[in-house]
Motif scaffolding. Structure first.
Motif, short mmCIF file in Angstrom:
data_model
loop_
_atom_site.label_atom_id
_atom_site.label_comp_id
_atom_site.label_asym_id
_atom_site.label_seq_id
_atom_site.Cartn_x
_atom_site.Cartn_y
_atom_site.Cartn_z
N LEU A 28 0.83 -1.20 0.00
CA LEU A 28 0.00 0.00 0.00
C LEU A 28 0.87 1.25 0.00
O LEU A 28 0.54 2.25 -0.66
N LYS A 29 1.98 1.20 0.70
CA LYS A 29 2.91 2.33 0.73
C LYS A 29 3.46 2.59 -0.68
O LYS A 29 3.55 3.74 -1.11
N VAL A 30 3.80 1.53 -1.39
CA VAL A 30 4.32 1.67 -2.76
C VAL A 30 3.26 2.30 -3.66
O VAL A 30 3.56 3.19 -4.45
N VAL A 31 2.03 1.86 -3.52
CA VAL A 31 0.94 2.43 -4.33
C VAL A 31 0.80 3.92 -4.05
O VAL A 31 0.69 4.74 -4.97
N LYS A 32 0.83 4.29 -2.78
CA LYS A 32 0.71 5.71 -2.41
C LYS A 32 1.86 6.52 -2.97
O LYS A 32 1.66 7.62 -3.49
N LEU A 33 3.07 5.99 -2.86
CA LEU A 33 4.24 6.71 -3.37
C LEU A 33 4.18 6.89 -4.88
O LEU A 33 4.52 7.96 -5.40
N THR A 34 3.73 5.85 -5.59
CA THR A 34 3.64 5.98 -7.05
C THR A 34 2.57 7.00 -7.44
O THR A 34 2.73 7.71 -8.43
N GLU A 35 1.50 7.07 -6.66
CA GLU A 35 0.47 8.07 -6.92
C GLU A 35 1.00 9.49 -6.68
O GLU A 35 0.71 10.40 -7.44
N VAL A 36 1.80 9.66 -5.64
CA VAL A 36 2.37 10.97 -5.34
C VAL A 36 3.31 11.41 -6.46
O VAL A 36 3.36 12.59 -6.82
N LEU A 37 4.02 10.46 -7.05
CA LEU A 37 4.94 10.79 -8.14
C LEU A 37 4.20 11.36 -9.36
O LEU A 37 4.80 12.05 -10.18
N LYS A 38 2.93 11.07 -9.48
CA LYS A 38 2.13 11.56 -10.62
C LYS A 38 1.70 13.01 -10.45
O LYS A 38 1.22 13.61 -11.40
N ILE A 39 1.90 13.56 -9.26
CA ILE A 39 1.51 14.94 -9.01
C ILE A 39 2.43 15.87 -9.80
O ILE A 39 3.65 15.73 -9.79
N GLU A 40 1.80 16.79 -10.48
CA GLU A 40 2.58 17.77 -11.24
C GLU A 40 3.21 18.79 -10.28
O GLU A 40 2.73 18.98 -9.17
N ASN A 41 4.24 19.41 -10.73
CA ASN A 41 4.90 20.49 -10.01
C ASN A 41 5.65 20.04 -8.76
O ASN A 41 5.86 20.83 -7.84
N LEU A 42 6.02 18.78 -8.69
CA LEU A 42 6.88 18.36 -7.58
C LEU A 42 8.26 18.96 -7.79
O LEU A 42 8.75 19.03 -8.93
N THR A 43 8.87 19.38 -6.72
CA THR A 43 10.24 19.89 -6.85
C THR A 43 11.17 18.70 -7.06
O THR A 43 10.81 17.55 -6.80
N ASP A 44 12.37 19.00 -7.52
CA ASP A 44 13.36 17.94 -7.70
C ASP A 44 13.65 17.25 -6.37
O ASP A 44 13.81 16.04 -6.32
N GLU A 45 13.68 18.03 -5.31
CA GLU A 45 13.95 17.47 -3.98
C GLU A 45 12.81 16.53 -3.54
O GLU A 45 13.06 15.46 -3.00
N GLN A 46 11.58 16.95 -3.79
CA GLN A 46 10.44 16.10 -3.44
C GLN A 46 10.47 14.80 -4.23
O GLN A 46 10.25 13.72 -3.67
N THR A 47 10.74 14.91 -5.52
CA THR A 47 10.81 13.72 -6.37
C THR A 47 11.91 12.79 -5.89
O THR A 47 11.71 11.57 -5.80
N GLU A 48 13.05 13.36 -5.56
CA GLU A 48 14.17 12.56 -5.07
C GLU A 48 13.82 11.85 -3.76
O GLU A 48 14.12 10.67 -3.58
N ASP A 49 13.17 12.56 -2.85
CA ASP A 49 12.76 11.96 -1.58
C ASP A 49 11.78 10.81 -1.80
O ASP A 49 11.90 9.75 -1.18
N ILE A 50 10.82 11.02 -2.67
CA ILE A 50 9.81 10.00 -2.94
C ILE A 50 10.46 8.78 -3.59
O ILE A 50 10.18 7.63 -3.21
N LEU A 51 11.34 9.02 -4.54
CA LEU A 51 12.04 7.90 -5.20
C LEU A 51 12.91 7.13 -4.20
O LEU A 51 13.00 5.90 -4.28
N GLY A 52 13.52 7.84 -3.28
CA GLY A 52 14.31 7.18 -2.24
C GLY A 52 13.44 6.28 -1.37
O GLY A 52 13.81 5.14 -1.06
N GLU A 53 12.27 6.81 -0.96
CA GLU A 53 11.34 6.00 -0.16
C GLU A 53 10.83 4.81 -0.96
O GLU A 53 10.70 3.70 -0.44
N LEU A 54 10.55 5.04 -2.23
CA LEU A 54 10.06 3.98 -3.10
C LEU A 54 11.11 2.88 -3.27
O LEU A 54 10.79 1.69 -3.19
N SER A 55 12.35 3.27 -3.43
CA SER A 55 13.43 2.31 -3.54
C SER A 55 13.54 1.46 -2.27
O SER A 55 13.69 0.24 -2.34
N GLY A 56 13.44 2.12 -1.13
CA GLY A 56 13.49 1.40 0.14
C GLY A 56 12.33 0.43 0.29
O GLY A 56 12.51 -0.71 0.74
N SER A 57 11.16 0.86 -0.11
CA SER A 57 9.97 0.00 -0.02
C SER A 57 10.08 -1.21 -0.94
O SER A 57 9.73 -2.33 -0.56
#
Length: 79
Positions: A28-57
């Protein structure tokens, strides 16, 4: 139907049930993270943080799945 599901769960190894619950939570965490990645206007830092969490998951799911597979095989061998 809920009662039979609870009865079936009661038959399963407690460790297996815990691992299945944890796997469900991580999926469920992976699903939520992938949905967040679809949000437009994420900063590079936000995208990097989400990808890091996704990688860990994803890594957690992979390792977790190996343990889960072994326990499932043991459960199947019991019958």
């Amino acid at each position: 139907m809920k009662i039979s599901t609870q009865k079936e769960k009661a038959k399963l190894n407690k460790t297996l049930l815990v691992l299945l619950d944890e796997l469900e939570e991580e999926c469920l965490k992976v699903v939520k993270l992938t949905e967040v990645l679809k949000i437009e206007n994420l900063t590079d830092e936000q995208t990097e943080d989400i990808l890091g969490e996704l990688s860990g998951s994803v890594t957690h799911i992979r390792v977790h799945s190996e343990q889960l597979e072994q326990i499932i095989e043991k459960e199947l061998d019991k019958d």
